[in-house]
Write an enzyme that holds these catalytic residues in place. Structure first.
Site, short mmCIF file in Angstrom:
data_model
loop_
_atom_site.label_atom_id
_atom_site.label_comp_id
_atom_site.label_asym_id
_atom_site.label_seq_id
_atom_site.Cartn_x
_atom_site.Cartn_y
_atom_site.Cartn_z
N SER A 100 0.87 -1.18 0.00
CA SER A 100 0.00 0.00 0.00
C SER A 100 0.90 1.23 0.00
O SER A 100 1.57 1.50 1.00
CB SER A 100 -0.88 0.03 1.25
OG SER A 100 -1.60 -1.15 1.38
N LYS A 175 -7.37 1.75 -2.47
CA LYS A 175 -6.87 1.26 -1.18
C LYS A 175 -6.84 2.39 -0.14
O LYS A 175 -7.15 2.17 1.04
CB LYS A 175 -5.46 0.67 -1.37
CG LYS A 175 -4.74 0.28 -0.10
CD LYS A 175 -5.40 -0.84 0.68
CE LYS A 175 -4.65 -1.12 1.98
NZ LYS A 175 -5.28 -2.14 2.81
N LYS A 243 0.79 5.62 8.14
CA LYS A 243 1.26 5.84 6.76
C LYS A 243 0.07 5.98 5.82
O LYS A 243 0.00 6.90 5.00
CB LYS A 243 2.16 4.65 6.38
CG LYS A 243 2.64 4.59 4.96
CD LYS A 243 2.07 3.48 4.11
CE LYS A 243 1.87 2.13 4.70
NZ LYS A 243 1.25 1.15 3.84
P1 NAD Z 1 5.63 -6.28 7.49
O1 NAD Z 1 6.39 -5.17 8.10
O2 NAD Z 1 5.16 -7.42 8.33
O3 NAD Z 1 6.49 -6.92 6.27
C1 NAD Z 1 7.22 -6.16 5.37
C2 NAD Z 1 8.32 -7.03 4.79
O4 NAD Z 1 9.02 -6.25 3.82
C3 NAD Z 1 9.37 -7.47 5.83
O5 NAD Z 1 9.41 -8.88 5.88
C4 NAD Z 1 10.68 -6.88 5.31
O6 NAD Z 1 11.77 -7.78 5.39
C5 NAD Z 1 10.37 -6.64 3.84
N1 NAD Z 1 11.23 -5.59 3.31
C6 NAD Z 1 11.32 -4.29 3.67
N2 NAD Z 1 12.30 -3.67 2.99
C7 NAD Z 1 12.84 -4.61 2.17
C8 NAD Z 1 13.91 -4.61 1.23
N3 NAD Z 1 14.62 -3.51 0.99
N4 NAD Z 1 14.22 -5.77 0.60
C9 NAD Z 1 13.52 -6.90 0.84
N5 NAD Z 1 12.50 -6.97 1.72
C10 NAD Z 1 12.17 -5.84 2.38
O7 NAD Z 1 4.40 -5.57 6.72
P2 NAD Z 1 2.99 -6.23 6.30
O8 NAD Z 1 2.04 -6.09 7.44
O9 NAD Z 1 3.22 -7.54 5.67
O10 NAD Z 1 2.52 -5.15 5.21
C11 NAD Z 1 3.07 -5.11 3.90
C12 NAD Z 1 2.22 -4.14 3.07
O11 NAD Z 1 0.87 -4.62 3.01
C13 NAD Z 1 2.15 -2.72 3.63
O12 NAD Z 1 2.14 -1.79 2.59
C14 NAD Z 1 0.81 -2.72 4.36
O13 NAD Z 1 0.28 -1.41 4.46
C15 NAD Z 1 -0.01 -3.62 3.48
N6 NAD Z 1 -1.13 -4.32 4.13
C16 NAD Z 1 -0.96 -4.92 5.34
C17 NAD Z 1 -2.05 -5.56 5.95
C18 NAD Z 1 -1.93 -6.22 7.31
O14 NAD Z 1 -2.97 -6.55 7.89
N7 NAD Z 1 -0.74 -6.44 7.84
C19 NAD Z 1 -3.29 -5.60 5.30
C20 NAD Z 1 -3.41 -5.02 4.04
C21 NAD Z 1 -2.33 -4.37 3.46
#
Ligand code: NAD
Length: 297
Positions: A100, A175, A243
Site C-alpha cells: 500500500s 486502497k 502511513k
Molecule cells: P511487514 O512489516 O510485516 O512486512 C514487510 C516485509 O518487507 C518485511 O518482511 C521486510 O523484510 C520486507 N522488506 C522491507 N524492505 C525490504 C527490502 N529492501 N528488501 C527486501 N524486503 C524488504 O508488513 P505487512 O504487514 O506484511 O505489510 C506489507 C504491506 O501490506 C504494507 O504496505 C501494508 O500497508 C499492506 N497491508 C498490510 C495488511 C496487514 O494486515 N498487515 C493488510 C493489508 C495491506
C-alpha cells in the site's frame, strides 16, 4: 511465458507476504523469495519455496515478480538502482506491487519500468492477516487490462474479490479509500466499546447483537475479540495505518475532497503512535479512546 505456470519471485515476506506466497506455493507455483529477516526466508523454504540471497537473484529468472513491502520508500529501494528489480528482471516480466503506497509512486514506477520492457500493476489488498492466510483478500488493481488478465490466475490464488479499478495508481487510490473507511469504522467501534463498558452492560453480548444489525461490519467481526481481550498483537500495525492516513489525506487534498472525520481519526492514529503504540494492531485505537475517557492504559 510458456504454457507452464509462470515462475514467481516474491519480495517482502512479512505478516502479509509470508502467507500470501505460501498460498501461491500451495496452488503449484514455483516461488523464489527475498526479504530482510532470515527466519522468514527459512519459513519460505519450509513451505516449499526457494530462498534467494538478494533481489537480483530472486528476480533474474522470474516471469512475474510480486512485491509486498511496507511503504513507498521500500518500494523505491527494491525497484530502483543497480541491485533493484528493474535493473535485474528480464524484459517482458510482469511486476505486481501489492504494497500500500502513494498512487504517485505507482505511476512513477510504471513509467520507469516501461523503459526496461517491464510491465507493472499496482495491486494493494484489504482483508488483513486473516484474509491473507485464508486467501480471501480483496485486491484493487491499477494498470493495463492485458496485464490484469495475465495476473488474474495468480491473484485468484490470493484473494476472492479482484477488480481492475483503472489506470496505474487507481488500485492505490481505492486502497487509500479503504483505509479511511477501516480507520473510521475501528474508531467508532472503539468509542462504542468504552461507552458500553462505562454503562455497565455485558460487552460481549452487546457486540454480538450490534454485529447482527446495521452497525455490523467486517471490522467488528475481525476485531471484536481484540477489543474484548485487549489483545493488540498485530495484525495491521498502527505505524502502517498512520502511513495510510497520510496517503489518503494527501491524495484527497490534491483532488479537493474534504475528509473531516478522516482528518480527526488520522490525528488520533498519529497520537497513538506518538505515545509509543505504533507497533500494536490498529484495534489499539481503543487505547486512545480509553485514555481520552480517563483510563490509565
Ligand atoms: P511487514 O512489516 O510485516 O512486512 C514487510 C516485509 O518487507 C518485511 O518482511 C521486510 O523484510 C520486507 N522488506 C522491507 N524492505 C525490504 C527490502 N529492501 N528488501 C527486501 N524486503 C524488504 O508488513 P505487512 O504487514 O506484511 O505489510 C506489507 C504491506 O501490506 C504494507 O504496505 C501494508 O500497508 C499492506 N497491508 C498490510 C495488511 C496487514 O494486515 N498487515 C493488510 C493489508 C495491506
Amino acid at each position: 511465458m510458456s504454457n507452464a505456470l509462470p515462475k514467481i519471485a516474491w519480495i517482502g515476506l512479512g505478516i502479509m507476504g509470508s502467507p500470501m506466497s505460501e498460498n501461491l506455493i500451495k496452488a503449484g507455483y514455483d516461488v523464489t523469495g527475498f526479504t530482510l529477516e532470515q527466519d522468514k526466508l527459512d519459513r519460505l523454504t519450509a513451505a516449499g519455496g526457494t530462498a534467494a540471497g538478494s533481489i537480483a537473484e530472486a528476480v533474474r529468472d522470474a516471469d512475474v515478480i510480486v512485491t509486498m513491502v511496507p511503504a513507498s520508500p521500500q518500494v523505491e529501494a527494491i525497484s530502483y538502482g543497480p541491485d533493484g528489480i528493474l535493473e535485474n528482471a528480464r524484459s517482458g516480466a510482469l511486476l505486481i506491487d501489492m504494497s500500500s503506497i502513494t498512487p504517485q509512486t505507482s505511476v512513477d514506477l510504471a513509467k520507469a519500468a516501461q523503459d526496461k520492457g517491464i510491465r507493472v500493476l499496482d495491486a494493494p489488498v484489504s482483508g488483513g492477516e486473516a484474509g491473507a492466510i485464508e486467501a480471501v483478500l480483496s485486491i484493487m488493481v491499477g494498470g493495463e487490462q492485458a496485464d490484469f488478465d495475465l495476473a488474474k490466475p495468480i491473484l485468484e490464488a490470493l484473494g476472492k474479490t479482484i477488480v481492475l479499478c483503472g489506470p496505474h495508481g487507481s488500485g492505490q487510490t481505492v486502497k487509500a479509500a479503504n483505509q479511511l473507511i477501516v480507520a473510521v469504522n475501528i474508531q467508532a467501534c472503539a468509542e462504542a466499546v468504552v461507552f458500553l463498558e462505562k454503562s455497565g452492560v455485558d460487552l460481549k453480548a452487546a457486540l454480538d447483537v450490534l454485529n447482527g444489525g446495521l452497525a455490523g461490519s467486517t471490522v467488528l467481526t475481525r476485531k471484536k475479540d481484540n477489543f474484548l481481550a485487549r489483545d493488540f498483537k498485530p495484525g495491521f500495525r498502527i505505524d502502517l495505518h498512520h502511513k495510510d492516513m497520510g496517503i489518503v489525506t494527501d491524495a484527497a487534498r490534491n483532488v479537493g475532497a474534504a475528509l473531516p472525520v478522516g482528518a480527526v481519526v488520522a490525528q488520533l492514529v498519529a497520537s497513538l503512535r506518538a505515545q509509543g503504540d505504533g507497533g500494536l494492531d490498529h484495534s489499539a485505537l481503543l487505547r486512545a479512546v480509553e485514555r481520552l475517557s480517563g483510563a490509565q492504559v
